[in-house]
Design a protein around this motif. Structure first.
Motif, PDB file in Angstrom:
ATOM      1  N   LEU A 230     -61.695 -82.713 -58.098  1.00 13.85           N
ATOM      2  CA  LEU A 230     -63.151 -82.871 -58.088  1.00 13.85           C
ATOM      3  C   LEU A 230     -63.641 -83.071 -56.660  1.00 13.85           C
ATOM      4  O   LEU A 230     -63.200 -83.977 -55.958  1.00 13.85           O
ATOM      5  CB  LEU A 230     -63.573 -84.068 -58.950  1.00 13.85           C
ATOM      6  CG  LEU A 230     -65.078 -84.342 -59.042  1.00 13.85           C
ATOM      7  CD1 LEU A 230     -65.781 -83.192 -59.741  1.00 13.85           C
ATOM      8  CD2 LEU A 230     -65.355 -85.651 -59.785  1.00 13.85           C
ATOM      9  N   LEU A 231     -64.563 -82.222 -56.254  1.00 11.72           N
ATOM     10  CA  LEU A 231     -65.244 -82.339 -54.969  1.00 11.72           C
ATOM     11  C   LEU A 231     -66.675 -82.780 -55.246  1.00 11.72           C
ATOM     12  O   LEU A 231     -67.317 -82.248 -56.160  1.00 11.72           O
ATOM     13  CB  LEU A 231     -65.242 -80.985 -54.251  1.00 11.72           C
ATOM     14  CG  LEU A 231     -66.177 -80.818 -53.055  1.00 11.72           C
ATOM     15  CD1 LEU A 231     -65.689 -81.658 -51.877  1.00 11.72           C
ATOM     16  CD2 LEU A 231     -66.282 -79.341 -52.659  1.00 11.72           C
ATOM     17  N   THR A 232     -67.187 -83.743 -54.482  1.00 10.49           N
ATOM     18  CA  THR A 232     -68.549 -84.227 -54.700  1.00 10.49           C
ATOM     19  C   THR A 232     -69.410 -83.960 -53.475  1.00 10.49           C
ATOM     20  O   THR A 232     -69.012 -84.258 -52.345  1.00 10.49           O
ATOM     21  CB  THR A 232     -68.554 -85.740 -55.005  1.00 10.49           C
ATOM     22  OG1 THR A 232     -67.795 -85.977 -56.202  1.00 10.49           O
ATOM     23  CG2 THR A 232     -69.978 -86.239 -55.212  1.00 10.49           C
ATOM     24  N   GLU A 233     -70.577 -83.379 -53.710  1.00  7.21           N
ATOM     25  CA  GLU A 233     -71.602 -83.201 -52.682  1.00  7.21           C
ATOM     26  C   GLU A 233     -72.897 -83.762 -53.242  1.00  7.21           C
ATOM     27  O   GLU A 233     -73.229 -83.525 -54.407  1.00  7.21           O
ATOM     28  CB  GLU A 233     -71.792 -81.725 -52.321  1.00  7.21           C
ATOM     29  CG  GLU A 233     -70.619 -81.104 -51.591  1.00  7.21           C
ATOM     30  CD  GLU A 233     -70.529 -81.549 -50.132  1.00  7.21           C
ATOM     31  OE1 GLU A 233     -71.479 -82.197 -49.648  1.00  7.21           O
ATOM     32  OE2 GLU A 233     -69.509 -81.243 -49.487  1.00  7.21           O
ATOM     33  N   ALA A 234     -73.637 -84.516 -52.427  1.00  4.60           N
ATOM     34  CA  ALA A 234     -74.874 -85.149 -52.881  1.00  4.60           C
ATOM     35  C   ALA A 234     -76.093 -84.475 -52.259  1.00  4.60           C
ATOM     36  O   ALA A 234     -76.031 -83.967 -51.137  1.00  4.60           O
ATOM     37  CB  ALA A 234     -74.875 -86.634 -52.533  1.00  4.60           C
ATOM     38  N   GLY A 235     -77.191 -84.497 -52.998  1.00  4.46           N
ATOM     39  CA  GLY A 235     -78.435 -83.930 -52.497  1.00  4.46           C
ATOM     40  C   GLY A 235     -79.621 -84.549 -53.200  1.00  4.46           C
ATOM     41  O   GLY A 235     -79.508 -85.067 -54.316  1.00  4.46           O
ATOM     42  N   ASP A 236     -80.777 -84.529 -52.536  1.00  2.00           N
ATOM     43  CA  ASP A 236     -82.005 -84.985 -53.174  1.00  2.00           C
ATOM     44  C   ASP A 236     -82.366 -84.049 -54.323  1.00  2.00           C
ATOM     45  O   ASP A 236     -81.870 -82.913 -54.408  1.00  2.00           O
ATOM     46  CB  ASP A 236     -83.153 -85.029 -52.160  1.00  2.00           C
ATOM     47  CG  ASP A 236     -82.974 -86.147 -51.154  1.00  2.00           C
ATOM     48  OD1 ASP A 236     -82.285 -87.135 -51.474  1.00  2.00           O
ATOM     49  OD2 ASP A 236     -83.512 -86.021 -50.033  1.00  2.00           O
ATOM     50  N   LEU A 237     -83.259 -84.519 -55.185  1.00  2.00           N
ATOM     51  CA  LEU A 237     -83.619 -83.743 -56.376  1.00  2.00           C
ATOM     52  C   LEU A 237     -84.640 -82.663 -56.043  1.00  2.00           C
ATOM     53  O   LEU A 237     -85.754 -82.624 -56.584  1.00  2.00           O
ATOM     54  CB  LEU A 237     -84.150 -84.681 -57.459  1.00  2.00           C
ATOM     55  CG  LEU A 237     -83.140 -85.713 -57.978  1.00  2.00           C
ATOM     56  CD1 LEU A 237     -83.795 -86.693 -58.922  1.00  2.00           C
ATOM     57  CD2 LEU A 237     -81.971 -85.005 -58.671  1.00  2.00           C
ATOM     58  N   THR A 238     -84.254 -81.753 -55.164  1.00  2.00           N
ATOM     59  CA  THR A 238     -85.088 -80.616 -54.785  1.00  2.00           C
ATOM     60  C   THR A 238     -84.219 -79.370 -54.727  1.00  2.00           C
ATOM     61  O   THR A 238     -83.003 -79.451 -54.523  1.00  2.00           O
ATOM     62  CB  THR A 238     -85.747 -80.818 -53.406  1.00  2.00           C
ATOM     63  OG1 THR A 238     -84.722 -80.852 -52.396  1.00  2.00           O
ATOM     64  CG2 THR A 238     -86.562 -82.106 -53.363  1.00  2.00           C
ATOM     65  N   ILE A 239     -84.854 -78.210 -54.898  1.00  2.00           N
ATOM     66  CA  ILE A 239     -84.123 -76.950 -54.806  1.00  2.00           C
ATOM     67  C   ILE A 239     -83.504 -76.798 -53.412  1.00  2.00           C
ATOM     68  O   ILE A 239     -82.350 -76.385 -53.262  1.00  2.00           O
ATOM     69  CB  ILE A 239     -85.059 -75.758 -55.091  1.00  2.00           C
ATOM     70  CG1 ILE A 239     -85.626 -75.840 -56.517  1.00  2.00           C
ATOM     71  CG2 ILE A 239     -84.329 -74.438 -54.878  1.00  2.00           C
ATOM     72  CD1 ILE A 239     -84.671 -75.483 -57.603  1.00  2.00           C
ATOM     73  N   GLU A 240     -84.288 -77.155 -52.381  1.00  2.00           N
ATOM     74  CA  GLU A 240     -83.829 -76.964 -51.009  1.00  2.00           C
ATOM     75  C   GLU A 240     -82.581 -77.802 -50.718  1.00  2.00           C
ATOM     76  O   GLU A 240     -81.607 -77.316 -50.131  1.00  2.00           O
ATOM     77  CB  GLU A 240     -84.943 -77.320 -50.021  1.00  2.00           C
ATOM     78  CG  GLU A 240     -86.148 -76.396 -50.080  1.00  2.00           C
ATOM     79  CD  GLU A 240     -87.038 -76.653 -51.287  1.00  2.00           C
ATOM     80  OE1 GLU A 240     -86.875 -77.717 -51.956  1.00  2.00           O
ATOM     81  OE2 GLU A 240     -87.889 -75.792 -51.586  1.00  2.00           O
ATOM     82  N   ASP A 241     -82.599 -79.079 -51.101  1.00  2.00           N
ATOM     83  CA  ASP A 241     -81.447 -79.934 -50.850  1.00  2.00           C
ATOM     84  C   ASP A 241     -80.250 -79.496 -51.682  1.00  2.00           C
ATOM     85  O   ASP A 241     -79.101 -79.548 -51.228  1.00  2.00           O
ATOM     86  CB  ASP A 241     -81.806 -81.391 -51.158  1.00  2.00           C
ATOM     87  CG  ASP A 241     -81.434 -82.316 -50.007  1.00  2.00           C
ATOM     88  OD1 ASP A 241     -81.751 -81.970 -48.853  1.00  2.00           O
ATOM     89  OD2 ASP A 241     -80.813 -83.368 -50.267  1.00  2.00           O
ATOM     90  N   ALA A 242     -80.519 -79.072 -52.921  1.00  2.00           N
ATOM     91  CA  ALA A 242     -79.432 -78.586 -53.772  1.00  2.00           C
ATOM     92  C   ALA A 242     -78.808 -77.326 -53.188  1.00  2.00           C
ATOM     93  O   ALA A 242     -77.586 -77.137 -53.258  1.00  2.00           O
ATOM     94  CB  ALA A 242     -79.962 -78.307 -55.171  1.00  2.00           C
TER      95      ALA A 242
END
Length: 357
Positions: A230-242
């Motif tokens: 499992l690899l984890t990447e975090a982002g804000d709840l926006t299309i751009e950050d995702a």
């Protein structure tokens, strides 16, 4: 059961108020019952005192006349505002609009009103809306609310029902949650069952109970499966950050064959990242979401995601608040969720196609 009919009242012309609005007396005359019966039925207190057939007659009469209870007058009589405040992070998507719809529908069935307060800062610190409103409120239903505002509310003494929050917390009189752990277990089981062993978690960069549960549950499911990573990447709840987070995940070596997203917006960004890298969904990479927003079926292929009954959580929150106000035990409610399998998931590819940037 005693009769509630009033002889000689049927067919009389309605009186109405000075501005022409129908009154409870008009409803009583149309239904040929007493005003007390109308009050019992429309106040939700008719069970065991009025027959179901009479109750339906009263409701039909009220609907035909367009009758609405005078909540101000009732508030003066009962010493309550009969108003709940619903606090949500934002109204930019359809999820919280559906939460509001469920709460408002249940409130209306009990002659309550719902005031909606969207936090202007999303899930961050919010301006305290309670100082000027406490006297006009009976209680609050809050979802993903800022800690500062919660502290102000707790000091004010208003009953609080929390949605999608830690049931072990001591701030709320009642909580209503989705079974998000089971939802993530369903996602993991689906992808692992298809044969995926290199998984990426596109996690919401939000410090909240619900996203913490999702992360822990997914990590546990992967740890129990031999050969799974499992690899984890975090982002804000926006299309751009995702898009940025998913690009990082999909250019890792070895590349994940499935991306598990904490919500459907993040999943849309992951699908966009895959296309920009020349990868096909689901032939080269499977993508899953969480929420089942309208967005999920707007994507092509349509998104495999976990359906959260948003209207029901709003309705359950309102019912819990009504229980608290009535002195009944409300406790903790946990609503079931469902994995909806669509076209964005498939077996992992047998070979690895190169991606381009």
């Amino acid at each position: 059961m005693a009769s509630t009919r009033r002889p000689g009242t049927a067919g009389r012309p309605p009186t109405g108020t000075s501005d022409g609005r129908p009154t409870s007396r008009d409803v009583a005359r149309r239904a040929d019952v007493s005003q007390a019966t109308v009050s019992l039925v429309l106040g939700g207190k008719w069970q065991g005192r009025v027959s179901p057939r009479t109750a339906e007659t009263v409701r039909a009469a009220a609907q035909a006349l367009g009758y609405r209870p005078n909540l101000s007058a009732r508030s003066l009589r009962l010493g309550r505002a009969r108003t709940a405040l619903l606090v949500v992070p934002a109204l930019t998507g359809d999820y919280f609009a559906r939460v509001h719809a469920g709460a408002a529908r249940t409130a209306a069935e009990h002659d309550f009103g719902v005031v909606l307060y969207p936090s202007p800062e999303g899930t961050g610190p919010a301006v305290d809306p309670f100082g000027s409103a406490r006297a006009a409120l009976d209680g609050v239903i809050a979802s993903s609310m800022a800690p500062d505002a919660l502290a102000a509310l707790h000091e004010g003494g208003l009953p609080l029902v929390m949605l999608d929050t830690d049931p072990e917390g001591d701030r709320a009189a009642a909580t209503v949650n989705f079974d998000v752990a089971d939802g993530m277990r369903q996602v993991a089981g689906h992808l692992l069952g298809l044969g995926h062993r290199r998984l990426a978690h596109l996690a919401a960069a939000v410090d909240s109970w619900t996203f913490g549960v999702r992360a822990r549950t997914l990590a546990q499911a992967v740890a129990r499966t031999p050969g799974a990573e499992l690899l984890t990447e975090a982002g804000d709840l926006t299309i751009e950050d995702a898009l940025s987070a998913a690009t990082r995940a999909l250019t890792a070596v070895p590349r994940p064959t499935a991306v598990i997203c904490d919500d459907d917006v993040l999943a849309a960004g992951a699908c966009k990242a895959a296309r920009r890298l020349g990868l096909r969904v689901p032939e080269d990479v499977s993508v899953t979401g969480f929420d089942d927003l309208s967005l999920a079926t707007a994507l092509e292929p349509e998104l495999t995601t976990v359906r959260l009954p948003a209207e029901e959580v709003g309705a359950a929150g309102m019912r819990a608040l009504l229980d608290v106000l009535a002195g009944r035990e409300a406790g903790t409610a946990v609503l079931p969720v469902q994995l909806v399998r669509r076209g964005s998931t498939a077996e992992p590819p047998t070979g690895v196609r190169p991606c381009h940037r």
